[in-house]
Design an enzyme around this catalytic site. Structure first.
Site, PDB file in Angstrom:
ATOM      1  N   GLY A 258     -12.328 -24.167  -5.929  1.00 47.80           N
ATOM      2  CA  GLY A 258     -12.798 -25.156  -4.961  1.00 47.80           C
ATOM      3  C   GLY A 258     -14.235 -25.570  -5.202  1.00 47.80           C
ATOM      4  N   ASN A 259     -14.842 -26.175  -4.143  1.00 47.57           N
ATOM      5  CA  ASN A 259     -16.181 -26.767  -4.248  1.00 47.57           C
ATOM      6  C   ASN A 259     -16.192 -27.728  -5.447  1.00 47.57           C
ATOM      7  OD1 ASN A 259     -19.555 -25.968  -4.945  1.00 47.57           O
ATOM      8  ND2 ASN A 259     -18.817 -27.058  -3.179  1.00 47.57           N
ATOM      9  N   LEU A 260     -15.235 -28.639  -5.404  1.00 51.75           N
ATOM     10  CA  LEU A 260     -14.921 -29.460  -6.579  1.00 51.75           C
ATOM     11  C   LEU A 260     -16.015 -30.466  -6.904  1.00 51.75           C
ATOM     12  CD1 LEU A 260     -11.142 -30.092  -5.794  1.00 51.75           C
ATOM     13  CD2 LEU A 260     -12.186 -28.240  -7.131  1.00 51.75           C
TER      14      LEU A 260
ATOM     15  N   GLY B 114     -16.724 -32.232 -12.889  1.00 52.00           N
ATOM     16  CA  GLY B 114     -16.135 -31.436 -13.966  1.00 52.00           C
ATOM     17  C   GLY B 114     -14.680 -31.079 -13.632  1.00 52.00           C
ATOM     18  N   HIS B 115     -14.441 -30.642 -12.391  1.00 51.79           N
ATOM     19  CA  HIS B 115     -13.056 -30.324 -11.987  1.00 51.79           C
ATOM     20  C   HIS B 115     -12.188 -31.586 -12.029  1.00 51.79           C
ATOM     21  CE1 HIS B 115     -15.249 -27.080  -9.618  1.00 51.79           C
ATOM     22  NE2 HIS B 115     -14.367 -26.376 -10.299  1.00 51.79           N
TER      23      HIS B 115
ATOM     24  N   GLN C 177     -12.586 -11.204  -9.056  1.00 52.35           N
ATOM     25  CA  GLN C 177     -13.451 -11.507 -10.198  1.00 52.35           C
ATOM     26  C   GLN C 177     -14.939 -11.490  -9.840  1.00 52.35           C
ATOM     27  OE1 GLN C 177     -11.467 -15.502 -10.597  1.00 52.35           O
ATOM     28  NE2 GLN C 177     -13.494 -16.174 -11.231  1.00 52.35           N
TER      29      GLN C 177
ATOM     30  N   GLN D  91     -13.947 -17.605 -20.877  1.00 49.33           N
ATOM     31  CA  GLN D  91     -12.759 -17.575 -20.010  1.00 49.33           C
ATOM     32  C   GLN D  91     -11.586 -18.294 -20.682  1.00 49.33           C
ATOM     33  OE1 GLN D  91     -12.695 -18.253 -15.563  1.00 49.33           O
ATOM     34  NE2 GLN D  91     -12.154 -20.315 -16.177  1.00 49.33           N
TER      35      GLN D  91
ATOM     36  N   SER E 145     -20.507 -25.425  -9.825  1.00 49.04           N
ATOM     37  CA  SER E 145     -20.660 -25.209  -8.372  1.00 49.04           C
ATOM     38  C   SER E 145     -21.969 -24.490  -8.093  1.00 49.04           C
ATOM     39  CB  SER E 145     -19.510 -24.355  -7.844  1.00 49.04           C
ATOM     40  OG  SER E 145     -18.305 -24.994  -8.118  1.00 49.04           O
TER      41      SER E 145
END
Ligand code: PAF
Length: 294
Positions: A31-33, A36-37, A61, A155, A188
């Site tokens: 979230g907190n898009l 980039g998302h 995580q 990642q 974010s």
């Protein structure tokens, strides 16, 4: 756009799309898009009929001393952005739905080696949390394609390895890092920077691209390049965690078999930890044999 909060309701909705022969692309997020998302969502849309986005701030995580509680939760604004991008399905489960017996009693997925270096050294357990949740979300969504940002390059490498090792029939797509006009990678965490830190923050990208230029020009003393870069970050006001020149596929030291180099950095500005990377294809004509002796 339909929103689901349980795996059972998500599965039955996606089953209907699948029965109609529609392909599914998946974008996992916390979230907190930001832009980039949304680039990931656009890539997903270009590849499949149905786009599923998940929003789940995964406690597994985060380390004990990390910013789980402070992590921005902006579901209403995120929903509007996803709706405008034509996303058909949002999965926004609760922590209880994902870890019904508590996260410490949950089976974990560990990708050895790749998870232990770079960010894995300073954030022990972080990548086990990532591979566990991504594995679980993949099992719930069963996508044809899953899309991740190249900003989190380690990642992305870990997810690719997990999918390959566990024979998951999912195509993993990496999308280039979205940047502000001054080069700062969208994240974010940029929202935590004060105005002075925001002014300094693009230095991390400048130092990475400077290092890439030096390598492209034939400078091959990587230890010297790494320590010079760390010094530049320190002088700019960062507290560097690592600055590393690695083989982009294995994230180990560059050697004769390296086809692409990744230059990766993590550094703190105040309490905000920023990461970024750039990459460089190795010219097959280069004399990389020299590197083995360094
Ligand atoms: O990159 C992220 O936002 C997270 O690590 C991910 C992949 C959604 C897993 O929680």
């Amino acid at each position: 756009m339909r929103t689901y909060t349980t795996a059972a309701s998500l599965r039955s909705a996606l089953g209907e799309f699948r029965c109609q022969g529609q392909s599914i692309a998946f974008v996992p997020t916390m979230g907190n898009l930001h832009e980039g998302h949304l680039d990931l969502v656009r890539r997903a849309r270009s590849l499949c009929d149905i786009v599923v986005v998940s929003i789940f701030v995964n406690p597994l995580q985060f380390g004990a001393n990390e910013d789980l509680d402070a992590y921005p939760r902006t579901l209403a604004a995120d929903k509007e952005k996803l709706f405008s991008e034509g996303v058909q399905v949002l999965y926004a489960p609760t922590v209880e739905e994902i870890y019904p017996e508590g996260m410490h009693k949950h089976t974990q997925v560990q990708v050895p080696d790749l998870s232990e270096t770079l960010c894995g050294s300073s954030r022990p357990g972080h990548f086990n949390g990532v591979s566990t949740i991504v594995n679980k979300l993949f099992n719930m969504v069963q996508p044809d394609v899953a899309v991740f940002g190249e900003k989190d390059f380690q990642q992305l490498s870990i997810i690719r390895k997990m999918v390959s090792d566990l024979c998951m029939p999912i195509q993993i797509e990496g999308v280039a890092t979205a940047r502000d006009a001054d080069g700062l990678a969208k994240s974010s965490r940029n929202g935590y920077l004060n105005s002075e830190q925001r002014r300094i923050a693009p230095t991390i990208h400048e130092v990475l691209t400077g290092c890439r230029e030096a390598i492209a020009c034939g400078f091959d003393n990587f230890l010297q390049l790494e320590s010079h870069a760390r010094m530049q970050l320190l002088q700019a006001g960062f507290e560097p965690d690592y600055f590393a020149i690695r083989d982009a596929r294995t994230l180990r030291a560059v050697d004769e078999s390296t086809e692409e180099i990744a230059i990766l950095a993590a550094a703190r500005l105040g309490s905000t930890r920023l990461i970024d990377n750039v990459r460089l294809a190795v010219n097959p004509a280069s004399d990389w044999g020299m590197l083995a002796t360094q």
